[in-house]
Design an enzyme around this catalytic site. Structure first.
Site, mmCIF file in Angstrom:
data_model
loop_
_atom_site.group_PDB
_atom_site.id
_atom_site.type_symbol
_atom_site.label_atom_id
_atom_site.label_comp_id
_atom_site.label_asym_id
_atom_site.label_seq_id
_atom_site.Cartn_x
_atom_site.Cartn_y
_atom_site.Cartn_z
ATOM 1 N N GLU A 181 0.837 -1.210 0.000
ATOM 2 C CA GLU A 181 0.000 0.000 0.000
ATOM 3 C C GLU A 181 0.872 1.261 0.000
ATOM 4 O OE1 GLU A 181 -2.593 -0.416 3.410
ATOM 5 O OE2 GLU A 181 -4.063 -1.542 2.248
ATOM 6 N N GLU A 261 -6.770 -7.684 -0.658
ATOM 7 C CA GLU A 261 -7.229 -7.717 0.733
ATOM 8 C C GLU A 261 -8.728 -7.448 0.757
ATOM 9 O OE1 GLU A 261 -5.203 -5.082 3.434
ATOM 10 O OE2 GLU A 261 -3.221 -5.953 3.048
#
Ligand SMILES: *[C@@H]1O[C@H](CO)[C@@H](O)[C@H](O)[C@H]1NC(C)=O
Ligand SMILES: *[C@@H]1O[C@H](CO)[C@@H](O)[C@H](O)[C@H]1NC(C)=O
Ligand SMILES: *[C@@H]1O[C@H](CO)[C@@H](O)[C@H](O)[C@H]1NC(C)=O
Ligand SMILES: *[C@@H]1O[C@H](CO)[C@@H](O)[C@H](O)[C@H]1NC(C)=O
Ligand SMILES: *[C@@H]1O[C@H](CO)[C@@H](O)[C@H](O)[C@H]1NC(C)=O
Ligand SMILES: *[C@@H]1O[C@H](CO)[C@@H](O)[C@H](O)[C@H]1NC(C)=O
Length: 657
Positions: A181, A261
């Site tokens: 991320e 995710e």
């Protein structure tokens, strides 16, 4: 020469070897999917962090994941778990990554590898080793040369291991994530991402699919994705799935859709509500995702436990509890839940589910109450806690300056003046990281806490000893504040003056517990003013003190030891060890976690089991019953005292500005 020719001939005639040579995994930009051995392939994966599960339970958890219909798992490698001291690597026992990968392969699960270097993961400092902070102004997750030097060295150790387990080399690893991320991080340093990309390629070769993961928004993908790394997104149930994948398409106009995710649950913070993500919402979104032919990884499929000191924290400072149950389909203890079966039913609509019996939930046993006995306070135990002795400094040093990564340090000084009237002892720059237990001449005076209690009043005569035990409650794992120094990171003031002339003890509490060095107080008469009033107010604070107790597991009951949970009736906050193993933090006075998971392998049936507790605020021992209790039921959802400050709302990535 002849040998070489012979080998080639052999390779051509042995079908199994020829098959191994054709093992391949790649992105098909034409058909918008992955290709495995040349065939279109879609993964349905679940996250499991080997660092949060005892090695003895890896196989059980992986088998349950396999039986749910998953064909892959996803895991992080926490750098600080494997390189505690620069250049000293640990891949043994619960850190045996290769054994974990081998189990995945034996069971028939592919692996999506996330080696970092940064992993977030609600893990101390997002997996980065605290010793990186030795360079005070290091810019983590950037092309800061000192950071890159350390990353290169670590990856030079880790990536060759991973390479041996790549799918095309006969192993289970199909894809490898670069960073984590990164588009949510302020630095937006493309040179850093380029450096990592080249580093991974250099070690792993040109064939392996390298990818990135970012929030499902064009803004996140801007700094997180890079040419040559396949861009994927993450989002939870309730999101607009179409819109989320449109964001991925912005970065990857063609290729497989991937949610790296998909949140099957969510994290907790001390003092916050236990997160619950309803199964109905998960089932609905999962069905949508699979219906689009997308690849998905459920985060977490089993959360496990932040044993010891491994939990992270979010900012504004809010540490995560010991349990990382995550409201996942498999509980912290690996138990099957309704959510597990509901997810399995969804998967069944899209692929075959393995036949056969599901491994059952592990049985739990309520061993009952254990009488605890008071030992010495931390200050009274310095001879066994700090073998190298203290350091004297004018201003307080940080944990890093004292070469201590985790746990507790003791800062001592004396009152420079008489404080006959209540005088403020303060941390004007919010420099108590993270909680300080203060006593004057051995009498508890109060607690300072990061962001929450920056000042308190004390009284005492000039020359009185001031003991400040500072607890590192876990480093921030997300956002721009991951350079999270611990200890007294700024000066304390008394009235208008800076406190000086410190005697500082680095403490090896874990070693002392393991080696059984802690002992009972010689002045064994407890003089805690127990005036036994009929109304029992919460006991006043006492200085941080050790307690010990032991219990035998009864003979004659089959299948013992079993898993259990430990709870602390009327205890306040502290750390607990079972037979020398640091189980983690307890804080039932704040919640939501009340019981701690105790895996069976820590317990002995042949000799007595030993419990050590460091209670930081006040034990119930002078007034009530001085016991801890083993139960067969977990309680992780009782918020006793909310701290008001909310950190990281459900499925929301903040911190972009
Ligand atoms: C979801 O997003 C798509 C694409 O942006 C949009 O067309 C659609 O209306 C959205 N659906 C809902 C329910 O908001
Ligand atoms: C400290 O004492 C002063 C004066 O007695 C009082 O006004 C103040 O509220 C006290 N501060 C704290 C944190 O208790
Ligand atoms: C403590 O205060 C002194 C004197 O003002 C200053 O030089 C020093 O940098 C301060 N240290 C910290 C850690 O704030
Ligand atoms: C701190 O220690 C120095 C050197 O021992 C001494 O000169 C000074 O007076 C001390 N300061 C205080 C406030 O006690
Ligand atoms: C508990 O402590 C006792 C006494 O020190 C020791 O003999 C025993 O082996 C310990 N138990 C375990 C399981 O380590
Ligand atoms: C906690 O969870 C248990 C078991 O799921 C449930 O029975 C109980 O009502 C929950 N308590 C709170 C305060 O949410």
């Amino acid at each position: 020469m002849t040998a070489g020719v012979g080998l080639t001939v052999l390779l051509l005639i042995l079908p199994s070897v020829t098959y191994a040579l054709t093992s391949s995994f790649s992105v098909d930009y034409r058909q918008n999917c992955f290709l495995k051995d040349g065939e279109p392939f879609r993964y349905i994966s679940g996250s499991i962090h080997y660092s949060r599960i005892p090695r003895v339970y890896w196989k059980d958890r992986l088998l349950k994941m396999y039986m749910a219909g998953l064909n892959a798992i996803q895991t992080y490698v926490p750098w600080n778990f494997h390189e505690p001291v620069p250049g000293q690597y640990d891949f043994s026992g619960d850190r045996d990554l290769e054994h974990f990968l081998q189990l995945c392969q034996d069971i028939g699960l592919l692996v999506i590898m996330r080696p970092g270097p940064y992993i977030c993961a609600e893990w101390d400092m997002g997996g980065l080793p605290a010793w990186l902070l030795k360079k005070k102004d290091i810019v983590l997750r950037s092309s800061d040369p000192d950071y890159l030097t350390a990353v290169d060295k670590w990856m030079g150790k880790l990536l060759p291991i991973i390479k041996r387990y790549l799918y095309q080399n006969g192993g289970p690893i199909i894809t490898v994530q670069v960073e984590n991320e990164y588009g949510s991080y302020f630095a937006c340093d493309f040179n850093y991402m380029r450096h990592l990309s080249q580093l991974f390629r250099a070690h792993l070769g040109d064939e392996v699919v390298l990818f990135t993961t970012d929030g499902a928004g064009v803004g996140y993908l801007k700094c997180g994705s890079l040419q040559g790394l396949y861009a994927t997104v993450d989002f939870g149930p309730g999101s607009n799935v179409t819109a989320a994948f449109e964001a991925q398409r912005h970065a990857e106009p063609r290729g497989p859709l991937v949610n790296s995710e998909f949140y099957a649950g969510w994290l907790d913070h001390w003092g916050g509500k236990h997160s619950v993500v309803p199964t109905a919402a998960i089932v609905k979104s999962l069905n949508e995702i699979l219906g689009m032919g997308a690849n998905v990884n459920l985060y977490m499929f089993i959360g496990g436990t932040n044993f010891g000191y491994w939990n992270g924290a979010n900012s504004p400072y809010g540490p995560q509890p010991t349990s990382y149950d995550y409201d996942a389909p498999l509980t912290e203890a690996g138990d099957l839940t309704d959510k597990y079966f509901a997810i399995r039913e969804v998967i069944k609509m899209y692929k075959d589910i393995p036949e056969g019996m599901l491994p059952p939930s592990t049985p739990k046993f309520a061993y009952g109450q254990v009488q605890m006995k008071k030992l010495k306070t931390v200050t009274e135990s310095l001879d066994v806690l700090s073998l190298s002795g203290p350091v004297k400094t004018l201003y307080p040093p940080t944990f890093t300056e004292m070469n201590q990564a985790f746990g507790f340090m003791l800062y001592q000084t004396v009152l420079p003046v008489n404080c006959l009237k209540p005088t403020p002892l303060s941390s004007p720059l919010n420099g108590v990281h993270d909680r300080a237990y203060i006593s004057i001449d051995g009498i508890s005076a109060g607690i300072l806490e990061r962001n929450k209690a920056l000042t308190m009043n004390i009284t005492g005569k000039a020359g009185s000893r001031v003991d400040i035990l500072v607890e590192n409650m876990g480093r921030i794992n997300y956002g721009r504040e991951i350079n999270d120094f611990k200890g007294l990171v700024f000066n304390l003031t008394l009235g208008a003056d800076v406190l000086v002339n410190w005697t500082v003890y680095s403490l090896s509490i874990d070693e002392a517990v393991r080696e059984g060095l802690l002992s009972a107080s010689s002045s064994s008469v407890s003089i805690s003013a127990s005036t036994s009033l009929t109304t029992t107010p919460p006991p006043a604070l006492s200085p941080p003190t050790f307690y010990a107790g032991s219990f035998h597991i009864p003979d004659g009951i089959p299948d013992l030891p079993q898993d259990t949970y430990i709870q602390f009736p009327n205890w306040r906050k502290g750390q607990v060890w079972i037979n020398g193993f640091n189980l983690g933090r307890y804080w039932p006075s704040r919640g939501p976690q009340v019981t701690l998971f105790v895996p069976a392998h820590l317990l002995s049936t042949s000799v007595q089991n030993n419990i050590t507790v460091l209670e930081l605020e006040a034990a119930p021992c002078s007034s009530g019953s001085c016991v801890v209790e083993f139960t067969d039921t977990p309680v992780i959802n009782a918020t006793v005292k909310t701290t008001g400050q909310h950190t990281r709302r459900l499925f929301e990535k903040q911190d972009l500005l």
